[in-house]
Motif scaffolding. Structure first.
Motif, PDB file in Angstrom:
ATOM      1  N   ASP A 100       0.832  -1.193   0.000  1.00  0.00           N
ATOM      2  CA  ASP A 100       0.000   0.000   0.000  1.00  0.00           C
ATOM      3  C   ASP A 100       0.874   1.254   0.000  1.00  0.00           C
ATOM      4  O   ASP A 100       1.877   1.317   0.713  1.00  0.00           O
ATOM      5  N   ASP A 113       0.887   1.526   7.321  1.00  0.00           N
ATOM      6  CA  ASP A 113       1.044   0.334   8.162  1.00  0.00           C
ATOM      7  C   ASP A 113       2.505   0.159   8.604  1.00  0.00           C
ATOM      8  O   ASP A 113       2.935  -0.964   8.896  1.00  0.00           O
ATOM      9  N   HIS A 139      -4.127   3.886   0.083  1.00  0.00           N
ATOM     10  CA  HIS A 139      -5.005   4.462   1.113  1.00  0.00           C
ATOM     11  C   HIS A 139      -4.510   5.881   1.389  1.00  0.00           C
ATOM     12  O   HIS A 139      -3.874   6.141   2.401  1.00  0.00           O
TER      13      HIS A 139
HETATM   14  C1  BMA Z   1      -7.171  -2.330   6.226  1.00  0.00           C
HETATM   15  C2  BMA Z   1      -6.595  -2.795   7.545  1.00  0.00           C
HETATM   16  C3  BMA Z   1      -5.888  -1.610   8.152  1.00  0.00           C
HETATM   17  C4  BMA Z   1      -4.820  -1.103   7.187  1.00  0.00           C
HETATM   18  C5  BMA Z   1      -5.412  -0.833   5.822  1.00  0.00           C
HETATM   19  C6  BMA Z   1      -4.381  -0.459   4.792  1.00  0.00           C
HETATM   20  O1  BMA Z   1      -7.989  -3.259   5.654  1.00  0.00           O
HETATM   21  O2  BMA Z   1      -5.702  -3.853   7.342  1.00  0.00           O
HETATM   22  O3  BMA Z   1      -5.296  -1.995   9.371  1.00  0.00           O
HETATM   23  O4  BMA Z   1      -4.226   0.074   7.683  1.00  0.00           O
HETATM   24  O5  BMA Z   1      -6.105  -1.973   5.372  1.00  0.00           O
HETATM   25  O6  BMA Z   1      -3.439  -1.474   4.602  1.00  0.00           O
END
Ligand code: BMA
Length: 380
Positions: A100, A113, A139
């Motif tokens: 990500d 993360d 994200h």
């Molecule tokens: C989500 C979770 C979160 C994480 C996000 C981005 O589904 O796993 O804890 O921060 O994805 O990886």
């Protein structure tokens, strides 16, 4: 047994329908035979085209299995003190590596993360040299509030980053940050490494600021096209394979494609789906199979290959989930890949792949041995 004429013609109609459906299925499963299915970016590099074709060819052998953040951390370890939970269980790496890029736009060193971007670059380079497939989600923060992707309190965020919006200049800078990262993806001959890019995912839900209740379909499509054009034309990046992925909440192909930006801007279609904690295996299999069927219908219409862009059953509480629940729904699906979500080191019970001692470990080994589940060693 004697059959009367009506019964026979009924059987003939039935047979014809079955043959017709089977041929449709074959066409949709076999990316090769689809006309006009080149990459959306007309200037895509030869390596990018080759990767796209290879993925489609691989889908004739089986489904590639992926894992988010596989090399960065797992249960009880963080790199460099440990490696891949998948490797620990089956002595092979996943075929697809998900990462990500959230917080890259902020110019930070680590993603949301806590994975260093320098490591993401290193793992991406290393694994693509071993034929692994790299896919990035994003994200990104809320450009109005500075909050995270889940900050949905302020309306109009998407409109604000489009041309003429108050945050358009800021969004361009964010895309510059992203482009600078993508341009560092180079193989040992200095050629751009092709990767999958899956921005603005799960937009059929409303938990992200780019979700359904926070922008119109037109605004979403404009955002997608703007992002595509900025990266491929303004920044001249030609190593990106664009992945469009909804949440798993659509009922039919029309709903699935409500915010689809057009065949000229997308290379792979997919959706994200998780087995819920209260959902029975039967219910999971039924629902996901229906969604895959709808996805493949749209794959036939759009002439794009399809994938499960995020999937999993948090904590895998069923010791035979891999062979009894997941495998039956994907084994003849024709999907390119299934990306399992992360084994968080910092969130108890937030994991989607087994690790040594986990109750589904033995079943995962069986799943690994099935000829149509593809891991890194199958890609060479
Ligand atoms: C989500 C979770 C979160 C994480 C996000 C981005 O589904 O796993 O804890 O921060 O994805 O990886």
């Amino acid at each position: 047994m004697q059959l009367d004429f009506n019964t026979k013609s009924h059987i003939m109609r039935h047979l014809f329908f079955m043959l017709f459906s089977a041929s449709l299925l074959l066409i949709s499963c076999n990316g090769k035979s689809l006309p006009g299915n080149s990459l959306a970016d007309p200037k895509a590099t030869e390596e990018t085209k080759a990767l796209y074709n290879k993925m489609k060819l691989m889908s004739e052998k089986g489904i590639m299995i992926g894992h988010q953040d596989d090399l960065a951390y797992g249960i009880g370890w963080i790199a460099p003190n440990g490696k891949s939970d998948v490797y620990k269980v089956c002595s092979d790496y996943p075929a697809v590596f998900g990462w990500d890029l959230g917080h890259l736009e902020m110019g930070l060193d680590h993603n949301l993360d806590s994975v260093p971007f320098a490591d993401i670059l290193k793992y991406s380079t290393e694994m693509s040299a071993k034929s692994g497939i790299i896919t990035y989600s994003w994200h990104l923060n809320n450009p109005i509030t500075g909050g995270d992707s889940w900050d949905v309190k302020t309306p109009g965020v998407v409109a604000s980053i489009l041309p003429n919006g108050i945050n358009n200049a800021k969004y361009n800078i964010w895309l510059d940050q992203l482009a600078s990262f993508f341009s560092k993806l180079k193989d040992n001959q200095g050629k751009a490494i092709p990767v999958l890019f899956r921005p603005f995912h799960e937009h059929t839900g409303s938990w992200f600021w780019w979700g359904k209740d926070h922008c119109t379909p037109e605004e979403y499509k404009n955002l997608w096209v703007y992002t595509f054009d900025y990266l491929t034309k303004t920044k001249n990046l030609h190593n990106l394979i664009f992945v469009f992925s909804t949440a798993g909440d659509f009922q039919d192909a029309e709903q699935y494609s409500e915010r689809y930006p057009g065949d000229n801007y997308v290379d792979i279609i997919g959706f994200d789906y998780y087995q819920g904690p209260k959902q029975s295996n039967e219910e999971f299999r039924k629902t996901i199979s229906e969604r895959i069927k709808t996805l493949q219908e749209y794959a036939t219409i759009s002439k794009k290959p399809a994938a499960l862009t995020e999937i999993g059953y948090e904590t895998i509480p069923d010791s035979v989930w891999w062979t009894q629940s997941f495998y039956p729904v994907v084994k003849e699906s024709g999907l390119l890949y299934a990306l399992f979500w992360r084994n968080a080191f910092n969130r108890p019970n937030h994991f989607y792949m087994p690790y040594p001692g986990q109750i589904s470990e033995q079943d995962f080994k069986k799943f690994y041995s099935l000829p149509s589940t593809l891991f890194l060693s199958d890609l060479n």
